[in-house]
Design a protein around this motif. Structure first.
Motif, mmCIF file in Angstrom:
data_model
loop_
_atom_site.group_PDB
_atom_site.id
_atom_site.type_symbol
_atom_site.label_atom_id
_atom_site.label_comp_id
_atom_site.label_asym_id
_atom_site.label_seq_id
_atom_site.Cartn_x
_atom_site.Cartn_y
_atom_site.Cartn_z
ATOM 1 N N GLN A 44 37.412 2.598 39.354
ATOM 2 C CA GLN A 44 36.267 1.925 39.983
ATOM 3 C C GLN A 44 36.677 0.994 41.119
ATOM 4 O O GLN A 44 35.842 0.506 41.865
ATOM 5 C CB GLN A 44 35.493 1.102 38.939
ATOM 6 C CG GLN A 44 34.941 1.923 37.790
ATOM 7 C CD GLN A 44 35.874 1.899 36.598
ATOM 8 O OE1 GLN A 44 37.094 1.815 36.747
ATOM 9 N NE2 GLN A 44 35.308 1.977 35.405
ATOM 10 N N LEU A 104 34.999 -2.694 45.020
ATOM 11 C CA LEU A 104 34.344 -1.828 44.032
ATOM 12 C C LEU A 104 33.842 -0.550 44.691
ATOM 13 O O LEU A 104 33.314 -0.580 45.804
ATOM 14 C CB LEU A 104 33.155 -2.554 43.403
ATOM 15 C CG LEU A 104 33.463 -3.600 42.329
ATOM 16 C CD1 LEU A 104 32.206 -4.398 42.032
ATOM 17 C CD2 LEU A 104 33.980 -2.943 41.074
ATOM 18 N N ALA A 139 30.963 2.593 40.352
ATOM 19 C CA ALA A 139 31.235 1.607 39.306
ATOM 20 C C ALA A 139 29.965 1.359 38.503
ATOM 21 O O ALA A 139 28.888 1.157 39.062
ATOM 22 C CB ALA A 139 31.728 0.297 39.921
ATOM 23 N N VAL A 143 35.318 -4.881 35.333
ATOM 24 C CA VAL A 143 36.329 -3.910 35.727
ATOM 25 C C VAL A 143 37.669 -4.634 35.780
ATOM 26 O O VAL A 143 37.854 -5.551 36.570
ATOM 27 C CB VAL A 143 36.002 -3.286 37.100
ATOM 28 C CG1 VAL A 143 37.076 -2.288 37.498
ATOM 29 C CG2 VAL A 143 34.640 -2.616 37.062
ATOM 30 N N THR A 145 30.465 -6.014 38.066
ATOM 31 C CA THR A 145 29.763 -5.190 39.034
ATOM 32 C C THR A 145 28.404 -5.760 39.416
ATOM 33 O O THR A 145 27.709 -5.201 40.253
ATOM 34 C CB THR A 145 29.596 -3.754 38.510
ATOM 35 O OG1 THR A 145 29.014 -3.795 37.208
ATOM 36 C CG2 THR A 145 30.932 -3.059 38.435
#
Length: 223
Positions: A56, A134, A138, A144, A171
């Motif tokens: 991601q 990112l 994602a 992450v 995210t």
């Protein structure tokens, strides 16, 4: 015999003392790997710090900056090809590409970092700053985490490795609900999310609500 001391490693987002952070897709953010300085490093055979990013995250090649936090509390930048070498690449695991890089201290670099040990107001450490962003795939609302690792071999050939207690980047998912005054959900609600700067550009008669992020990245405001 045992090691004189073993290095410790941790990773943070944005700055060496930051907490978990949220960020936009494709927007670069700074990640910081922090490694303690082991006693006896000046005579060590190996001192490397590696980073493996999950699918991601996309690593910005050539971005790592290596600095030494001295005992006086100042940061001193190390020089590529003099104090350290950088190798970069990617590999596939279970069908997914993962970016990877390795910072290897040279003998001159290990001597320089070891010279920072001693009495002072600050505990010396090695800091590696690098950029990542990112990807669009994602999953929203999750952390992450990357995998930073230090590998160390002392002057007698005794090996040690440790993985970072990594802070993840969120995210940034947001859940919005529209309710009446009693909290009963209302159908047909419409929302528009914009940055604070959009308040000026929106024009008169348009209400722009500022949304604040909380730790955990999920916020459920009511309207």
């Amino acid at each position: 015999k045992t090691l004189d001391s073993a290095p410790e490693i941790a990773e943070n987002i944005l700055d060496p003392y930051g907490e978990d952070a949220s960020t936009d897709v494709f927007r670069s953010h700074i990640r910081v790997i922090r490694v303690s300085v082991p006693i006896g490093l000046e005579g060590a055979r190996k001192f490397t710090v590696s980073e493996t990013l999950p699918p991601q995250l996309t690593y910005t090649r050539g971005s790592p900056v290596v600095k030494l936090l001295t005992k006086s509390g100042e940061e001193r930048q190390l020089m590529w090809n003099t104090h350290f070498f950088l190798s970069e690449g990617s590999f596939f695991e279970e069908g997914e590409a993962k970016d990877h890089f390795v910072i290897s201290l040279t003998q001159k670099g290990m001597s320089l970092v070891a010279s920072s040990l001693g009495e002072g107001p600050t505990t010396p450490e090695l800091r590696i700053y690098y950029d990542a962003c990112l990807d669009e795939d994602a999953v929203p609302g999750v952390y992450v985490r990357s995998l930073a690792k230090v590998d160390y071999m002392d002057r007698y050939g005794r090996s040690f490795s440790a993985e970072a207690e990594s802070f993840g980047v969120c995210t940034g998912a947001i859940r919005l609900h529209m309710t009446d005054m009693d909290g009963v959900p209302l159908a047909g609600g419409r929302f528009r999310i914009a940055r604070a700067a959009a308040e000026v550009a929106a024009g008169p008669g348009t209400k722009v609500e500022k949304i604040r992020y909380k730790r955990g990245c999920l916020l459920s405001p009511t309207a």
